[in-house]
Design an enzyme around this catalytic site. Structure first.
Site, mmCIF file in Angstrom:
data_model
loop_
_atom_site.group_PDB
_atom_site.id
_atom_site.type_symbol
_atom_site.label_atom_id
_atom_site.label_comp_id
_atom_site.label_asym_id
_atom_site.label_seq_id
_atom_site.Cartn_x
_atom_site.Cartn_y
_atom_site.Cartn_z
ATOM 1 C CB SER A 12 12.241 7.542 7.801
ATOM 2 O OG SER A 12 13.528 7.718 7.273
ATOM 3 C CB SER A 13 15.271 7.877 11.503
ATOM 4 O OG SER A 13 15.620 6.866 10.624
ATOM 5 C CG ASP A 70 9.087 0.415 14.926
ATOM 6 O OD1 ASP A 70 9.840 0.941 15.770
ATOM 7 O OD2 ASP A 70 8.906 0.886 13.803
ATOM 8 C CD GLU A 141 5.560 2.749 14.187
ATOM 9 O OE1 GLU A 141 5.712 1.908 15.102
ATOM 10 O OE2 GLU A 141 6.502 3.237 13.561
ATOM 11 C CB THR A 189 6.338 25.428 12.593
ATOM 12 O OG1 THR A 189 6.022 26.618 11.856
ATOM 13 C CG2 THR A 189 6.781 25.781 14.000
ATOM 14 N N PRO A 191 7.891 22.480 7.790
ATOM 15 C CG PRO A 191 10.037 21.555 7.872
ATOM 16 C CD PRO A 191 9.230 22.749 8.309
ATOM 17 C CD GLN A 193 3.113 26.242 9.050
ATOM 18 O OE1 GLN A 193 2.556 26.726 8.069
ATOM 19 N NE2 GLN A 193 3.960 26.928 9.777
ATOM 20 C CB CYS A 383 21.358 -17.808 17.391
ATOM 21 S SG CYS A 383 20.445 -18.802 16.208
ATOM 22 C CG HIS A 510 17.537 -15.316 18.512
ATOM 23 N ND1 HIS A 510 18.629 -14.553 18.169
ATOM 24 C CD2 HIS A 510 17.402 -16.250 17.545
ATOM 25 C CE1 HIS A 510 19.122 -14.996 17.025
ATOM 26 N NE2 HIS A 510 18.410 -16.031 16.619
ATOM 27 C CD GLU A 512 18.468 -11.995 20.614
ATOM 28 O OE1 GLU A 512 18.692 -12.916 21.430
ATOM 29 O OE2 GLU A 512 18.742 -12.084 19.405
HETATM 30 N N1 GLN Z 1 23.339 -19.150 10.598
HETATM 31 C C1 GLN Z 1 22.964 -19.952 11.711
HETATM 32 C C2 GLN Z 1 21.820 -20.890 11.384
HETATM 33 O O1 GLN Z 1 21.108 -20.671 10.430
HETATM 34 C C3 GLN Z 1 22.617 -19.095 12.915
HETATM 35 C C4 GLN Z 1 21.392 -18.267 12.733
HETATM 36 C C5 GLN Z 1 21.251 -17.194 13.766
HETATM 37 O O2 GLN Z 1 22.194 -16.872 14.466
HETATM 38 N N2 GLN Z 1 20.085 -16.599 13.862
HETATM 39 O O3 GLN Z 1 21.586 -21.839 12.073
#
Ligand code: GLN
Length: 538
Positions: A12-13, A70, A141, A189, A191, A193, A383, A510, A512
């Protein structure tokens, strides 16, 4: 509709998710509409309940699905819109089959792995394609490693599926490892194969073999792999360790023209070669930035590579946008408790406190926020990090001694963060998570509104139970905290910020999960810019 199935062998990885996402990016650059999905053979219904030690980050989609990380790569590398249909686990498959059995849907038949479980897997492939009729290529995947007992039913389902939709519409790609044995000074090679032999034993002949290798793949080894694995030599592709950034992966795979091999196999060979200028430009900026900033991420699972994956990626996107290398220092929040903020994060240009659950390290995070606020260091709370900023402000600016979240102190005299049910005085604390995309309103004249370019509505993804307690909103605002966004439906506080500070902002959501290489999230972009200004002023 055409299908690409990506399996993995040996270990994996290997970067199978990145390989799949890179193929998605390359095909998209050929003008094809792609969609990606992940099959995970484990029995959890979703990774939402798994510890970060087990699984790394839980990646949240617009529709609130808690998925494998992923899917984060897929969303960052391609523009396909993911939904809960794009992550299927054995847990979901068996859950569906057993529910059907209980309902009597199988009309008295013996319910079996084949055909009932495999049919359920194939049905998911059809469901995804039916709900996305405009997609040209679906890339799936398969998690785990070929040969794992838990993956067998997925492999069998794919074998059947390929027969049913026609082999010309399907491309099987196997990602494998070519270990370099130092003592022998050789790449091996065998692994590969054996792993391909295993796959063929299960009825699948890979069309393309992607060889993950530290070094290069020489002609002799290509020939050997081609011969023993029954593929054409040109279809043995090298996937080298990239030197600087994962965003080099599509460029690396392009060297052996993987996208050409794939489109030729599935009959889309007429599509133009990919123009990768935007991607190359981004990679250049990541590799050769003009400036540099140091940002501390103060969290709880800091030693884990993958626990805050999307946050690290978002910092890279925002850094590239400002032609800046973001040097990330991972700080164990408990270390701030033990040694004090100055000793641990005294010389950074920005402090980020990510999301999290449970009380370990909380006081350290509060100290980090206080240090950032008092020393004009850019602070970005995500958050839990936003809740931390609120608690710190309540305690140290509003003098609400003992202020806390009821998550960490049930009996706090000042529950500035609590469950929605507690706010409404509901006895039954279901404590359901707020999950997925929510609309919120932005208030003009705030930093957040500026960063979002004056937008008055935004959509961001959530994953939390606790909320800013509106009973304290007036008090905190009187003391100088600015609420710059609230949820459109319930009026729940979404963003808090401090006006007289270079950058002090907390988001209940979030961000991100919505940052992309050439489209950094505005809050990350603003945070890195503030950190850069600080670095340059020093
Ligand atoms: N623990 C906090 C909550 O449940 C923050 C959750 C988080 O940061 N995703 O509200």
């Amino acid at each position: 509709m055409k299908y690409i199935f990506v399996t993995g062998g040996v270990v994996s990885s290997l970067g199978k998710g990145l390989a799949a996402a890179s193929i998605g990016a390359l095909l998209e650059h050929r003008g094809l509409k792609t969609l990606m999905q992940k099959f995970d053979p484990y029995l959890n219904v979703d990774p939402g309940t798994m510890s970060p030690y087990q699984h790394g980050e839980v990646y949240v989609l617009d529709d609130g699905a808690e998925t494998d990380l992923d899917l984060g790569h897929y969303e960052r590398f391609t523009s396909g819109v993911m939904s809960r249909l794009n992550n299927l686990t054995s847990g979901q498959v068996f859950d569906a089959v057993i529910k059907k059995e209980r309902r009597g849907d199988y009309l008295g038949k013996t319910v079996q792995f084949i055909p009932h479980v495999t049919d359920e897997i194939k049905a998911r492939l059809h469901l995804v394609t039916d709900t996305n009729p405009d997609v040209d290529v679906l890339i799936t995947e398969i998690g785990g490693t070929v040969g794992d007992m838990e993956g067998l039913l997925f492999i069998e389902a794919l074998r059947q599926f390929a027969l049913e939709v026609g082999k010309d519409n399907v491309c099987f790609i196997h990602v494998t490892l070519l270990p370099f044995i130092k003592a022998a000074g050789e790449v091996k090679t065998k692994p590969t194969q054996q792993s391909v032999a295993k796959l063929r034993e299960l009825g699948i002949q890979p069309d393309i073999i992607i060889c993950r290798t530290e070094a290069d793949l020489d002609e002799d080894n290509r020939k050997k792999i081609a011969m023993f694995c029954n593929v054409e030599k040109k279809n043995v592709v090298a996937f080298r360790d990239v030197a600087h950034t994962i965003y080099e992966c599509p460029l690396d795979l392009r060297r052996d023209k993987i996208d050409r091999l794939v489109v030729d196999k599935i009959g889309l060979g007429h599509t133009p070669s990919p123009a990768l200028d935007d991607w190359e430009h981004f990679v250049r900026r990541v590799i050769h930035p003009k400036h540099k900033v140091t940002i501390a991420v103060a969290g709880k699972y800091i030693e884990l590579q993958d626990a805050y994956k999307s946050i690290y990626e978002s910092l890279i996107h925002a850094g590239a946008h400002h032609d800046t290398k973001v040097n990330i220092i991972r700080v164990e929040a408990e270390a701030v408790e033990d040694h004090g903020a100055k000793a641990v994060i005294g010389d950074v240009d920005g402090i980020l406190v990510p999301g999290g659950f449970g009380d370990r390290g909380i006081e350290g995070k509060i100290l980090a926020a206080q240090y950032a606020r008092e020393n004009n260091i850019p602070y970005f709370g995500i958050c839990l990090g936003m809740q931390i900023a609120t608690i710190e402000f309540a305690r140290n600016v509003c003098k609400l001694r003992g202020a806390n979240s009821t998550e960490f102190d049930k009996n706090t005299p000042f529950p500035v963060i609590c469950l929605q049910e507690e706010q409404r005085g509901v006895a039954d604390m279901g404590a359901t998570m707020r999950l997925g995309s929510c609309e919120s309103v932005l208030f003009a004249g705030t930093r957040a509104s500026d960063l979002y370019c004056g937008a008055d509505r935004i959509h961001e993804r959530h994953r939390h139970r606790y909320e800013f307690n509106s009973d304290f909103q007036d008090k905190l605002q009187e003391c100088g905290l600015v609420v710059s966004s609230v949820s459109a439906k319930e009026g729940l506080v979404e963003i808090v910020e401090l006006p007289n500070h270079p950058f002090f902002l907390g988001a209940q959501f979030h961000p991100e999960f919505q940052s992309k290489p050439n489209h950094p999230h505005p809050l990350f972009a603003g945070f890195v810019k503030a950190a850069l200004e600080r670095a340059q002023a020093q």
